[in-house]
Design an enzyme around this catalytic site. Structure first.
Site, PDB file in Angstrom:
ATOM      1  N   GLU A 232     -46.970   7.750  28.589  1.00  0.00           N
ATOM      2  CA  GLU A 232     -48.230   7.372  28.265  1.00  0.00           C
ATOM      3  C   GLU A 232     -48.160   6.337  27.169  1.00  0.00           C
ATOM      4  O   GLU A 232     -47.482   6.630  25.972  1.00  0.00           O
ATOM      5  CB  GLU A 232     -48.882   8.665  27.719  1.00  0.00           C
ATOM      6  CG  GLU A 232     -50.435   8.462  27.268  1.00  0.00           C
ATOM      7  CD  GLU A 232     -50.669   7.685  25.838  1.00  0.00           C
ATOM      8  OE1 GLU A 232     -50.989   6.873  25.784  1.00  0.00           O
ATOM      9  OE2 GLU A 232     -50.752   8.891  25.014  1.00  0.00           O
TER      10      GLU A 232
ATOM     11  N   CYS B 114     -54.144   7.225  20.885  1.00  0.00           N
ATOM     12  CA  CYS B 114     -54.106   6.341  21.930  1.00  0.00           C
ATOM     13  C   CYS B 114     -55.417   6.333  22.743  1.00  0.00           C
ATOM     14  O   CYS B 114     -55.471   5.405  23.702  1.00  0.00           O
ATOM     15  CB  CYS B 114     -53.092   7.343  23.016  1.00  0.00           C
ATOM     16  SG  CYS B 114     -53.384   8.946  22.970  1.00  0.00           S
TER      17      CYS B 114
END
Length: 501
Positions: A260, A297
């Site tokens: 990720e 994020c």
């Protein structure tokens, strides 16, 4: 009690080289630097453990996950103290993150006990079928082997030592070797102590889990290239993640890299919603953008809005709300430096206007807000790159067609958001095919910060949001990353996995 050592298959192991932690406040501690030799020992122990753990029952693995949660909770006060010191995060955030960590461990335990994740299938034999008979076919998902996990900088608990990747791998039946993040080594060690205590309590193989602290780039490379490691879980920067991804692909036996890597998480503000509540959306965006110094994020860094007087009100409300946000401590000096570099990159781009500027130095972050036109956005690829911190960019497009063009220009994202009212349905419908191709999660009338740990959650997306668009790093579906389907043809029942009998 902090030892400063690595945990390798139940033993606390030292090393010759040391590094010092760099806490936001409080005392620094020395930790052993991980080496390829530590990696080799941990990987070999994990492979040995797989012969028992990979064939353990779902109930046994669920018991381990619950025991780890219990041991983490028993160390709650200790974790909060050192976690706040190392990260600079407030006590309430650490306590909440600890609850998220133990909650996902318990959720995964409950999920695997139900057995649905195994995707069991059975095609019964058809011996009399013409022109050819069909054999008896049974399929089930099986664990892949030892998994490497890289701790994340921005979540000392929920995405690190016993975070989502580790919990998912253990739930699948895969031993784990964690490369701890040097930003919070003490937090990582205490969690490792909790995992070790749980393994000992249940009498399981100690090679199920190892923690290797710190380490050079060579250490990380040796971990992803070790022939006994069968998959990698990673949360971090695009540059670092892409380098490790390439190493996984270049192995003699390529393995999956579940990385990720980052996202700007754009929001698209449609006209009727802006007209009805543009100021409220602006204030909400400012709160989401600056939460936790913007170190999420899923931080919504981009707002796309059609140029209008109502857009002016949205911008004014956003600017005023961000202007009242004070300096916040960032997780590391390196992250603070990268934030300032990202600010300078955006400010220097052609056609960018400064709406809110401030001064931040050392480990502090203050909000910044910029604006540009849709045309300038489309002409400047650099504006679509993530800035990790409380920096926002308003993209004022000329009309809805230009908004569609901006949406189509996006790279892969973790999230895309629509702010809309009933009168915006047709435009929302026109955007949806684009947004669902661009992101792993599409949401309406909210803000993407905050990722629910649940069955239906997807935390991933097309590259560069993640390296595997078919996977998620949050939620029970994340367990599937560390499984592979195996078909059994005409096998006697005695030889089938217990879950297929």
């Amino acid at each position: 009690m902090i030892t400063g050592k690595h945990l390798i298959a139940g033993d606390w192991v030292d090393g010759d080289a040391k590094f010092s932690s760099e806490p936001a406040h409080g005392d620094a501690h020395e930790y052993s630097v991980g080496t390829p030799a530590h990696v080799d020992a941990a990987a070999k122990a994990a492979e040995e453990a797989f012969w028992s753990f990979g064939y353990s029952t779902r109930a046994e693995r669920a018991a381990l996950l619950n025991a780890i949660a219990d041991e983490i909770e028993a160390r709650g006060a200790e974790l909060t103290v050192i976690g706040t010191q190392e990260s600079g995060l407030p006590e309430a955030r650490l306590n909440g993150e600890r609850g998220r960590t133990t909650g996902q461990l318990r959720l995964f335990a409950s999920h695997i006990e139900k057995g649905d994740y195994l995707d069991r299938r059975h095609d019964e034999a058809l011996p009399d079928r013409a022109p050819l008979p069909r054999p008896d076919l049974r399929m089930i998902e099986r664990p892949i082997g030892p998994v490497a996990v890289f701790g994340a900088s921005n979540f000392p608990l929920a995405f690190s030592t016993a975070g989502g990747d580790t919990a998912a791998a253990l739930a699948a039946g895969c031993p784990v070797v964690v490369k701890g993040h040097s930003a919070h080594p003490g937090t990582g060690e205490i969690v490792a102590q909790a995992i070790d205590a749980a393994i000992r309590k249940l009498g399981m193989h100690p090679g199920i889990f190892s923690l290797i602290q710190g380490g050079t780039r060579e250490t990380g490379q040796s971990l992803v290239q070790h022939p006994l490691i069968k998959a990698v879980g990673f949360t971090g920067s695009l540059g670092g993640g892409r380098a490790l991804f390439d190493l996984c692909a270049q192995r003699p036996d390529p393995i999956p890299f579940f990385g990720e890597l980052g996202s700007v998480n754009p929001m698209f503000l449609l006209p009727q919603a802006v007209k009805a509540r543009g100021e409220a959306i602006g204030k909400g965006w400012a709160g989401s953008l600056s939460m936790g110094a913007g170190q999420f994020c899923t931080n919504p860094g981009i707002s796309v809005i059609i140029d209008s007087p109502e857009a002016d009100a949205f911008v004014e409300a956003s600017t005023a709300a961000l202007g009242s946000v004070g300096a916040q401590t960032m997780l590391t000096d390196g992250i603070a430096k990268a934030y300032r570099s990202g600010r300078d990159r955006v400010a220097a781009a052609s056609g960018v206007q400064e709406l809110l500027t401030s001064t931040c130095d050392l480990r502090n972050a203050t909000p910044y807000l910029f604006a540009t036109t849709g045309k300038d956005w489309l002409d400047n690829e650099v504006l679509g790159e993530e800035v990790f911190g409380p920096l926002g960019l308003v993209v004022r497009v000329a009309d809805f067609d230009e908004m569609v063009a901006v949406a189509k220009s996006l790279s892969g994202q973790l999230t895309c958001t629509l702010h809309m009212d009933d009168g915006d349905i047709e435009q929302g419908r026109a955007l949806m095919p684009i947004l669902e191709r661009k992101a792993g999660r599409v949401l309406a009338n909210g803000f993407p910060t905050g990722v629910e740990v649940a069955d239906a959650m997807v935390h991933g997306g097309p590259y560069p949001a993640s390296t595997n668009f078919g996977a998620t790093s949050v939620g029970t579906l994340s367990i599937r990353r560390f499984l592979r389907p195996v078909c059994y043809q005409n096998l006697p029942e005695a030889l089938l996995p217990a879950d297929l009998r």
